[in-house]
Design an enzyme around this catalytic site. Structure first.
Site, short mmCIF file in Angstrom:
data_model
loop_
_atom_site.label_atom_id
_atom_site.label_comp_id
_atom_site.label_asym_id
_atom_site.label_seq_id
_atom_site.Cartn_x
_atom_site.Cartn_y
_atom_site.Cartn_z
N CYS A 160 -2.70 16.39 23.45
CA CYS A 160 -2.64 17.83 23.66
C CYS A 160 -1.35 18.32 24.32
O CYS A 160 -1.02 19.51 24.24
CB CYS A 160 -3.85 18.30 24.48
SG CYS A 160 -5.41 18.16 23.60
N HIS A 189 -1.56 24.68 28.65
CA HIS A 189 -2.38 24.13 27.58
C HIS A 189 -3.80 24.68 27.72
O HIS A 189 -4.39 24.66 28.81
CB HIS A 189 -2.41 22.60 27.66
CG HIS A 189 -3.49 21.99 26.84
ND1 HIS A 189 -3.64 22.27 25.50
CD2 HIS A 189 -4.49 21.13 27.17
CE1 HIS A 189 -4.69 21.61 25.04
NE2 HIS A 189 -5.23 20.92 26.03
N ASN A 199 -9.48 24.94 22.09
CA ASN A 199 -8.41 23.99 22.40
C ASN A 199 -7.82 23.51 21.08
O ASN A 199 -8.48 22.79 20.32
CB ASN A 199 -9.00 22.82 23.20
CG ASN A 199 -7.98 21.76 23.56
OD1 ASN A 199 -6.92 21.66 22.96
ND2 ASN A 199 -8.32 20.94 24.55
#
Length: 312
Positions: A111, A238, A268
């Site tokens: 990520c 993030h 996400n």
């Protein structure tokens, strides 16, 4: 010479998957999902779409009409859900864009991959001898590796791609400081085991890692840049999940108005999360020359990164 982000673009698939659908898969309720994650919906790629297709759409959104394209010297795709084991998804993207004879490669730091790719691009440009630019894309399709029976993970993730052009900017602008770290001994906290091919995560341990590692990196880059958190005009994090972001904002004393959120509507989106959120923030309120921006996030590995830059 300094290096900065010149332009942004993004793409999310049109198919929206709401909490009611996720609740049916995972045997829970829409209210549980909303309360625990702060996510209302996420986007899923069509069965015929590959990661390189999402990356292509984000790149086209960024580049605009072909006749206006700058000279692109490299293509870097940050992804942990590439089209296939090999070759690199960046090679497929390069072909779809009609760019030949330049390096194109993938980078996987899950990520937080975009921040690692941005740093690599900055290094390549700093060593270059011309004014070409790098196309840096974060793209992931997590919907295909979700365990739909695991409410704690399937509720979090969506698909998407975010693209940036990285190139030279005048002195005083661009990247001022950055930090990257990987703690490989913790790699089992987020993984896709080979025997199942499905995503798994130790959510509590990951949350603890985020709350200890990310603040440390953030304040290190701020110290190096000579600025404080209060000096940042935008803080692009993030988008792990809305509730975790709310905790970080509170614990670090961030101004919520300076921390744009895309997690509630996109979930996400993995390596796409930071560039998608940067692009969304720019679309909602255009970035002005001289704005100070903090980028920060955590991904599997366990890896984390933070960067401070001045927008040009």
């Amino acid at each position: 010479m300094t290096v900065g982000i010149l332009r942004t673009g993004a793409y999310v698939p049109p198919r929206a998957v709401d909490n009611t659908t996720i609740a049916e898969w995972a045997g829970t309720t829409p209210e549980w999902i909303r309360d625990r994650t702060g996510i209302d919906t996420r986007r899923y790629a069509d069965d015929r779409e590959a990661t390189s297709d999402l990356a292509f759409q984000a790149a086209v959104d960024l580049l605009g009409p072909r006749e206006g394209w700058p000279r692109i010297n490299s293509v870097i795709v940050a992804t942990s859900t590439g089209d296939q084991a090999q070759p690199a998804t960046a090679a497929a993207l390069q072909d779809k864009l009609g760019l030949t004879g330049i390096p194109a490669f993938d980078l996987n730091s899950v990520c937080v991959g975009y921040l690692f790719a941005f740093e690599v691009a900055a290094g390549l440009i700093a060593r270059g001898r011309d004014d070409g630019v790098a196309l840096v894309v974060g793209a992931d399709i997590y919907s295909r590796i979700m365990n739909r029976a695991d409410r704690k993970t399937v509720s979090l993730f969506g698909d998407g791609a975010g693209a940036t052009l990285v190139g030279q900017v005048p002195t005083g602008y661009g990247l001022l400081a950055s930090r990257l770290v990987t703690d490989g001994e913790l790699r089992s906290l987020v993984e896709v085991p080979g025997d199942t091919g499905l995503f798994r995560m130790d959510g509590r341990a990951v949350r603890d890692y985020v709350r200890t590692t990310l603040p440390k990196l953030v304040f290190e880059v701020l110290d190096e840049s000579g600025f404080t958190l209060a000096d940042m005009d935008r803080i692009i994090l993030h988008q792990a999940n809305t509730r975790l972001l709310e905790t970080l904002i509170r614990e670090l004393g961030m101004d919520p108005d300076r921390v744009p959120l895309t997690a509630p509507r996109y979930g996400n989106t993995g390596a796409a999360s930071i560039p998608i959120t940067l692009h969304s923030a720019h679309r909602e309120r255009p970035l002005r020359r001289g704005e100070r921006i903090l980028l920060a996030g955590v991904g599997g590995g366990m890896s984390a990164g933070a960067a401070v830059l001045t927008w040009y």
